[in-house]
Scaffold this motif. Structure first.
Motif, short mmCIF file in Angstrom:
data_model
loop_
_atom_site.label_atom_id
_atom_site.label_comp_id
_atom_site.label_asym_id
_atom_site.label_seq_id
_atom_site.Cartn_x
_atom_site.Cartn_y
_atom_site.Cartn_z
N ALA A 25 0.57 -1.00 0.37
CA ALA A 25 -0.06 -0.21 -0.27
C ALA A 25 1.15 0.93 0.08
CB ALA A 25 -1.04 -0.33 0.30
N GLY A 26 2.20 1.24 0.62
CA GLY A 26 2.64 2.31 1.29
C GLY A 26 3.50 2.82 -0.50
N LEU A 27 3.73 1.31 -0.94
CA LEU A 27 5.08 1.82 -2.13
C LEU A 27 3.38 2.57 -3.06
CD1 LEU A 27 5.41 -1.90 -3.48
CD2 LEU A 27 7.06 0.72 -3.55
N ILE A 28 2.39 2.03 -3.32
CA ILE A 28 1.35 2.25 -4.03
C ILE A 28 0.82 3.94 -3.83
CG2 ILE A 28 -0.83 2.38 -5.04
CD1 ILE A 28 -0.82 -0.97 -4.80
N LEU A 29 0.82 4.36 -2.78
CA LEU A 29 0.89 5.57 -2.24
C LEU A 29 1.73 6.90 -2.61
CD1 LEU A 29 -1.30 4.82 0.96
CD2 LEU A 29 -1.92 5.97 -0.99
N ARG A 30 2.98 5.69 -2.32
CA ARG A 30 4.26 6.98 -2.48
C ARG A 30 4.67 7.18 -3.64
NH1 ARG A 30 6.34 3.67 1.40
NH2 ARG A 30 8.10 2.44 0.11
N ASP A 31 4.08 6.47 -5.14
CA ASP A 31 4.19 6.38 -6.19
C ASP A 31 3.75 7.00 -6.68
OD1 ASP A 31 5.87 4.93 -8.70
OD2 ASP A 31 3.40 4.92 -9.16
N SER A 32 2.15 7.55 -5.81
CA SER A 32 1.06 7.66 -7.04
C SER A 32 1.54 9.26 -6.55
CB SER A 32 -0.09 7.61 -7.10
OG SER A 32 -0.21 7.18 -5.44
N GLY A 33 2.34 9.30 -5.01
CA GLY A 33 1.69 10.83 -4.93
C GLY A 33 0.54 11.03 -4.45
N VAL A 34 0.15 10.86 -3.28
CA VAL A 34 -1.49 11.32 -2.97
C VAL A 34 -1.33 12.64 -2.24
CG1 VAL A 34 -1.93 8.99 -3.14
CG2 VAL A 34 -0.48 9.54 -1.54
N ARG A 35 -2.22 13.30 -2.32
CA ARG A 35 -2.24 14.39 -2.09
C ARG A 35 -2.82 14.18 -1.12
NH1 ARG A 35 -1.74 20.09 -3.83
NH2 ARG A 35 -1.67 21.07 -2.06
N ALA A 36 -3.80 13.66 -0.77
CA ALA A 36 -4.70 13.01 0.41
C ALA A 36 -4.79 11.66 0.64
CB ALA A 36 -6.19 13.93 0.75
N LEU A 37 -5.45 11.31 1.51
CA LEU A 37 -5.80 10.21 1.72
C LEU A 37 -7.06 9.58 2.31
CD1 LEU A 37 -4.44 6.78 1.77
CD2 LEU A 37 -3.10 7.65 3.74
N PHE A 38 -7.96 8.73 2.52
CA PHE A 38 -8.79 8.13 2.77
C PHE A 38 -8.75 6.51 3.46
CE2 PHE A 38 -11.19 11.07 0.96
CZ PHE A 38 -12.08 11.85 1.54
N ALA A 39 -8.14 6.63 4.79
CA ALA A 39 -7.54 5.33 5.21
C ALA A 39 -8.70 4.79 6.69
CB ALA A 39 -6.23 5.28 5.16
N GLU A 40 -8.29 3.48 6.61
CA GLU A 40 -9.02 2.72 7.71
C GLU A 40 -8.32 3.24 9.10
OE1 GLU A 40 -10.79 -0.70 7.15
OE2 GLU A 40 -11.82 -1.08 5.60
N ALA A 41 -8.45 3.46 10.49
CA ALA A 41 -7.59 4.36 11.30
C ALA A 41 -7.01 3.30 11.89
CB ALA A 41 -8.56 4.56 12.82
N LYS A 42 -7.62 1.70 11.93
CA LYS A 42 -6.57 0.29 12.54
C LYS A 42 -5.76 0.20 11.57
CE LYS A 42 -9.35 -2.86 10.01
NZ LYS A 42 -10.30 -3.51 10.35
N LEU A 43 -5.59 0.61 10.48
CA LEU A 43 -4.31 0.76 9.49
C LEU A 43 -3.51 1.40 9.44
CD1 LEU A 43 -6.21 -0.20 6.23
CD2 LEU A 43 -5.12 -1.86 7.46
N MET A 44 -3.60 2.80 10.26
CA MET A 44 -2.41 3.68 9.98
C MET A 44 -1.89 3.59 11.09
SD MET A 44 -3.95 5.91 8.56
CE MET A 44 -2.52 6.95 8.39
N GLY A 45 -1.46 2.32 12.56
CA GLY A 45 0.04 2.67 12.89
C GLY A 45 0.95 2.41 11.77
N GLU A 46 -0.12 1.33 11.14
CA GLU A 46 1.32 0.52 9.83
C GLU A 46 1.66 1.58 8.97
OE1 GLU A 46 1.79 -3.90 8.46
OE2 GLU A 46 -0.10 -3.75 9.46
#
Lengths: 518, 84
Positions: free
Chosen positions: A91-112
């Motif tokens: 997930a991190g690879l994809i979010l960094r590659d696409s250079g997201v400006r914002a993010l909707f994510a489930e709170a329980k995943l945010m730790g990782e």
């Protein structure tokens, strides 16, 4: 056409109609979904999201995720859906590659995820949802946005609507860039083939990072019909799935064949008649013909469609299965090229083949993606100018045109396979194994197993001649790869066999593996 | 009545023999995540459920066949015990 215009039109035409239902949790009407996404759009704009930006969505399918997606589209940004059940390193690879400006994510995943995002030059604005379901997870953000108003955006059909990441042979997933024009061309075509109305109920079985979801999300919306969320847990359990299909009166079903096979094998179609179900569409992998006949026997008088197409073109050929199906038929064709597209079958020299010869399928037309995000070299290979001067996408799939004009699928030109409906580059699994400190070399093969379907085996050399247990390797793979990419078997050998040109002899490995499974 | 260890071992034996081709029984621990590690998919889950139902003569209800109950050996053992 812009994808969110379908929503505006549905909200005008059928405001009180159910738009999205999360069975057992709740639902929203078209008017509510339209209003929620307006508010989210305003909130995204207030946090600096502009036309042309990318916004990540790491949420399970839910009213919350559908509303987030429309909010992002209304802001003129493209959504980047990421598997919430997959490893967060990917997930991190994809979010960094696409250079997201914002993010909707489930709170329980945010730790990782936090650790993954810390490497980004500009930290994205994060909307962490405590839960997902019928919209409760978004509620705090919707109240936060009270009083904000949506700013006008100069949309264009050529703006990106979303990026779907597909498996890449180098071990890095690549982002297929799809515009509103690309996607709506497919949506309008599919709408014409299925002919749905407000009374229909669509299944949303595919996760939103999977291209099958595009039909579910937007064809249902174009017809102002109901979209029924099939929860990730439900979708894997025959009993629970049958119950939802029956109770929600699903009339249009779309999934990979695996899921339909699970319903048949679990006895669900013997227990239930599913009178509302009228159209069954499958795509993503070959439907074994015997298993398909069993499905057809249990669901008489339904329309069955075999859709085919890579993420890069969305559906590009289709076949409506005749009823009755000729008992002599040994495999379902992938059908004819969709009316809104053009196709060519070419040989190894990129010249059109003679009638009845096998070749690679090339596709041109409005569905075809813009290219892979920031991968110019890869794009130079993916596209080719045809003899008619048009820009074609090379599918890498081998097909043969039959005498009746239908195309038969013959396999891949490279080392990509379909597993549980997902596209898997065997090279990506190899790259992951090769990064393990105790593995000196890895080769991954796949073959059709009579019972298990596609069987993926990893063959490896250990750095000091030892071995690692299968479970240890599964745990290691699970940290980097989604479950459908984890091999079925792990084998260690002193040295991987080589061809005369000192390349890994995949044919020998695959033949030995096929022999073992007999 | 079978004890926890016996139930655990029987399910483990089934998974190791039928789904893992007899490999690595020692490494499959009670809390190993069976879905994330690709050991269980939609079809193999059906097989495990059928095995449990046959072995202990019980019916796993639709609402029970979820990840909470089937995600690991420990979870499956707990489910079986709760239904005996």
């Amino acid at each position: 056409m812009l994808l969110h215009d379908y929503l505006a039109q549905a909200a005008a035409r059928n405001p009180a109609g159910a738009a999205v239902v999360d069975p057992g949790v709740g639902s929203v009407t078209y008017a509510e979904l339209d209003a929620m996404s307006d508010t989210l759009c305003a909130l995204l704009q207030a946090r600096g999201v502009q036309r042309g930006d990318r916004v990540g969505v790491v949420l399970h399918k839910s009213v919350d995720s559908v509303a987030s997606i429309y909010g992002i589209l209304k802001a003129g940004a493209a959504y980047v859906p990421v598997d919430a059940d997959g490893p967060m390193t990917r997930a991190g690879l994809i979010l960094r590659d696409s250079g997201v400006r914002a993010l909707f994510a489930e709170a329980k995943l945010m730790g990782e995820l936090d650790g993954q995002l810390s490497e980004m030059a500009q930290a994205p604005a994060v909307f962490a949802l405590e839960q997902v379901g019928a919209g409760a997870g978004l509620a705090p953000f919707l109240s936060e946005a009270e009083g904000l108003s949506r700013q006008a955006v100069e949309h264009a059909e050529q703006d990106l609507a979303y990026m779907l990441y597909t498996s890449g042979s180098t071990g890095r997933p690549k982002g297929a860039m799809i515009t509103h024009a690309n996607s709506s061309s497919f949506v309008d075509w599919a709408h014409g083939v299925i002919e749905p109305s407000e009374k229909d109920a669509f299944s949303a079985h595919a996760p939103f990072h999977f291209d099958l979801s595009i039909l579910d999300l937007y064809v249902s919306c174009k017809s102002a019909a109901k979209l029924v969320i099939i929860g990730e847990g439900v979708g894997r359990q025959a009993g629970a799935l049958g119950e939802v299909m029956e109770q929600e009166g699903i009339s249009i079903w779309y999934s990979a064949p695996t899921i339909l096979r699970m319903l048949v094998e679990g006895g669900e179609l013997d227990r239930r008649e599913l009178p509302a179900l009228r159209t069954v569409i499958f795509a993503g992998e070959v439907y074994p013909i015997d298993a398909f006949r069993e499905l057809m026997a249990r669901l008489p008088k339904r329309a069955f469609f075999n859709f085919y197409g890579p993420t890069e073109t969305n559906v590009c050929t289709y076949y409506r299965v005749p009823d009755p199906l000729d008992p002599e038929v040994e495999a379902l064709p992938i059908g004819k090229v969709c009316e809104n597209l053009g196709g060519l079958v070419v040989d190894l020299d990129d010249k059109p083949v003679k009638d009845g010869e096998e070749g690679e399928l090339w596709i041109t037309g409005p569905n075809v993606m813009q290219g892979y995000f920031q991968l110019e070299e890869r794009n130079a290979i993916a596209f080719q100018t045809g003899p008619d001067g048009k820009r074609y996408y090379r599918t890498g799939d081998l097909v043969v045109e039959r005498e009746d004009g239908e195309l038969d699928f013959r396999g891949r030109r490279d080392r990509m396979v379909k597993r549980r409906g997902y596209r898997v580059e065997l090279g990506e699994i190899e790259a992951c194994l090769n990064r393990h400190p105790e593995i000196a070399a890895a080769a991954v093969t796949a073959h059709q197993h009579a019972e298990k379907g596609l069987f993926v085996a990893a063959h490896m050399e250990h750095v000091d001649g030892g071995k690692l247990s299968g479970i240890k390797l599964r745990k290691y793979c699970a940290e980097h790869l989604p479950p459908y990419m984890i091999p079925d078997a792990f084998r260690f050998m002193e040295a991987l066999p080589q061809t005369s040109t000192h390349k890994i002899d995949y044919q020998r490995l695959a033949a030995a593996e096929a022999e073992r499974s007999k | 009545m079978p004890d926890t260890k016996e139930i655990h071992n029987k399910i483990k034996e089934f998974i190791v023999d039928e789904l893992l081709g007899g490999e690595d029984a020692d490494e499959l621990e009670g809390d190993t995540e069976l879905v994330r590690t690709g050991i269980l998919d939609s079809v193999s889950t059906l097989r495990v459920v059928a095995f449990i139902e046959g072995e202990w003569d019980m019916e796993i209800e639709t609402h029970e066949a979820n990840l909470d109950n089937l995600g690991s050996l420990d979870a499956m053992t707990k489910l079986v015990e709760s239904k005996l």
